[in-house]
Design a protein around this motif. Sequence first.
Motif, PDB file in Angstrom:
ATOM      1  N   GLU A 162       0.753  -1.190   0.156  1.00 30.87           N
ATOM      2  CA  GLU A 162       0.023  -0.041  -0.070  1.00 30.87           C
ATOM      3  C   GLU A 162       0.809   1.295  -0.026  1.00 30.87           C
ATOM      4  OE1 GLU A 162      -3.610   0.296   2.491  1.00 30.87           O
ATOM      5  OE2 GLU A 162      -3.446  -1.902   2.797  1.00 30.87           O
ATOM      6  N   MET A 163       2.164   1.238   0.769  1.00 23.92           N
ATOM      7  CA  MET A 163       2.817   2.411   0.942  1.00 23.92           C
ATOM      8  C   MET A 163       3.466   2.768  -0.506  1.00 23.92           C
ATOM      9  SD  MET A 163       6.242   3.782   0.779  1.00 23.92           S
ATOM     10  CE  MET A 163       7.317   2.307   1.137  1.00 23.92           C
ATOM     11  N   HIS A 164       3.796   1.612  -1.449  1.00 26.37           N
ATOM     12  CA  HIS A 164       4.609   1.643  -2.641  1.00 26.37           C
ATOM     13  C   HIS A 164       3.832   2.365  -3.627  1.00 26.37           C
ATOM     14  CE1 HIS A 164       8.832   0.449  -1.769  1.00 26.37           C
ATOM     15  NE2 HIS A 164       8.346  -0.180  -1.099  1.00 26.37           N
ATOM     16  N   CYS A 165       2.457   1.431  -3.564  1.00 25.78           N
ATOM     17  CA  CYS A 165       1.464   2.166  -4.513  1.00 25.78           C
ATOM     18  C   CYS A 165       0.786   3.588  -4.313  1.00 25.78           C
ATOM     19  CB  CYS A 165       0.346   1.039  -4.684  1.00 25.78           C
ATOM     20  SG  CYS A 165       0.834  -0.637  -5.262  1.00 25.78           S
ATOM     21  N   HIS A 166       0.692   3.941  -3.046  1.00 23.97           N
ATOM     22  CA  HIS A 166      -0.207   4.980  -2.766  1.00 23.97           C
ATOM     23  C   HIS A 166       0.746   6.231  -2.673  1.00 23.97           C
ATOM     24  CE1 HIS A 166      -3.528   2.860  -0.495  1.00 23.97           C
ATOM     25  NE2 HIS A 166      -3.754   2.775  -1.987  1.00 23.97           N
ATOM     26  N   GLU A 167       2.021   5.975  -2.205  1.00 26.24           N
ATOM     27  CA  GLU A 167       2.994   7.031  -1.810  1.00 26.24           C
ATOM     28  C   GLU A 167       4.129   7.100  -2.614  1.00 26.24           C
ATOM     29  OE1 GLU A 167       3.596   7.834   2.511  1.00 26.24           O
ATOM     30  OE2 GLU A 167       1.801   6.232   2.935  1.00 26.24           O
ATOM     31  N   ALA A 168       5.003   6.117  -2.473  1.00 23.85           N
ATOM     32  CA  ALA A 168       6.408   5.889  -3.329  1.00 23.85           C
ATOM     33  C   ALA A 168       6.171   6.005  -4.812  1.00 23.85           C
ATOM     34  CB  ALA A 168       7.098   4.898  -2.681  1.00 23.85           C
ATOM     35  N   GLY A 169       5.024   5.527  -5.166  1.00 19.76           N
ATOM     36  CA  GLY A 169       4.895   5.109  -6.653  1.00 19.76           C
ATOM     37  C   GLY A 169       5.662   4.062  -7.355  1.00 19.76           C
ATOM     38  N   SER A 170       6.479   3.266  -6.404  1.00 22.51           N
ATOM     39  CA  SER A 170       7.194   2.086  -6.799  1.00 22.51           C
ATOM     40  C   SER A 170       6.263   0.921  -7.458  1.00 22.51           C
ATOM     41  CB  SER A 170       8.173   1.601  -5.897  1.00 22.51           C
ATOM     42  OG  SER A 170       9.040   2.794  -5.227  1.00 22.51           O
ATOM     43  N   GLY A 171       5.317   0.800  -6.879  1.00 25.31           N
ATOM     44  CA  GLY A 171       4.146  -0.092  -7.363  1.00 25.31           C
ATOM     45  C   GLY A 171       3.267   0.378  -8.398  1.00 25.31           C
TER      46      GLY A 171
END
Length: 537
Positions: A235-244
């Motif tokens: 969720e962090m990568h998809c919502h914030e970091a954009g890595s997902g």
Amino acid sequence: MQPFKSLIATGSEDFARNRDAMETAIEQFRSVERLPQEAAEARAKRYHDRGWLLPRERLNLLLDPGTPFVELCPMAGYKLYDDTDGTGAGGGAICGIGYVSGRRCVVRVDNYAVKGGTISPAGMDKALRMQQVALENHLPVVTLAQSGGANLIYATETFAPGGRGFANQARMSAAGIPQVTVVHGGATAGGAYQPGLSDYVVMIRGQTGMYLAGPPLLKAATGEIADEETLGGAEMHCHEAGSGDYLAEDDADGIRIAREIVATLPHPEPKAQSAQKEWREPQYPIDDLLGIIPADSRKPYDVREIIARIADDSALLDFKTEFDNQTVCTHIRIEGHSVGVIGNNGPITPHGANKAAQFIQLCDQSGIPLLFLHNTTGFMVGTAVEQQGIIKHGSKMIQAVANTRVPKISIVVGGSYGAGNYAMCGRGFDPRFIFAWPNSRTAVMGAAQAGKVMRIVTEQKMERGGSVDTGVLDKIETDTAAFLDAGSDAISCSARLWDDGIIDPRDTRRLLGFLLETCREAEIKPGASNTFGVARF
């Protein structure tokens, strides 16, 4: 082309004896292939309770039902490094070429269920080989990632090749070869760059963990305390970091998304595809291949007996048979594809090398793929052939093999020794694909010959010293022969990635049809290249 007239007596005792020996060899390599599968299945309940699918269950969901899948390098790492029980066969991953949403792809599934999917040096070599296959054949890459990363015991051997793997990913993206990765579990440190360098990344809620430093290392290095989800969860990568790029709910949902991504990719243009091919099956049963190869490798046979059982209508057009019959060069078709075949009926003579070099250049001129069927002790030796220029002619054959621009496919059907392995397009000459039959052997020379060479060299040294010990000579000869013999069998060679896998001879024609079509599609190149590959800004 005229059908070949077979002289094989399929009802003879020799044929039955040969068949029994080949079936035994087939069962030996199949039993090795089963080892990692059985090890994973023994832990199935543990992983199912966590909501995880086993690696081969993930693979089956990814691939189109009922379509062929050619697994590559399943023996990689067998009984090498710290693999004491043989379950490390495969190098920590299941890899191959298969169909995903109707598109031919290179597929990699980390085998997390065996030794955590950690990567040994052999596993790293396999990963690099898969990238080479993708680059040469312009195939999209789909990775189902969940690995413990590099085996730290061998980190010094995998560190530099690991960097090459990341460089290859960047270059594949720039070459227009899409890479889709589903991160099923942890991806830490260098392992995080594999999805990071992919073009499409799917993450799974509550399951993915991707970070340069996990919570324990973060605390040790900086004193910061963070939970896994905050630090590197899906969720962090998809919502914030954009890595997902895509957020899935579980394994099956992540694979569904990967299949939908592949479905959006361009297929080879219809106008570039050949019309539906029609061909005749060989006139002789494919099962005959089990009994054609003598159980005693010293006995000769005509390689055209093999060719007649893989060629459309068993039809051949031999090239320069009167000039030399030790090296067979012939035109055939396999499932409608034109192919130039080079096979061995004995050592490579000066005339044979000359003939093969000319044949290779003719195929190169016409864009005809080449198939090499290895069964040779190497180049002929002796005063007569030296005076005939065996070095010169052999060098020109090797030069032709190295420089031809057409796809090259090798099948090691018997022995492949010394420089004969090079001339017949062994691994060092980068065939597009290379497979081996289970009876095959590859080495610098025959085990018995190696033992005799060491005996002669040692005896000469003893004679200069004034004393010859026959007991010592006997032991040197025996030990040398045993050492080479143990390392030259098909399973040992495949474990070192000297080929892309061992196959049942009965699968040869079907496999070649698949590979030739793969090579044909590669010429179409549907992707568009750019300078740096796809980036996340």
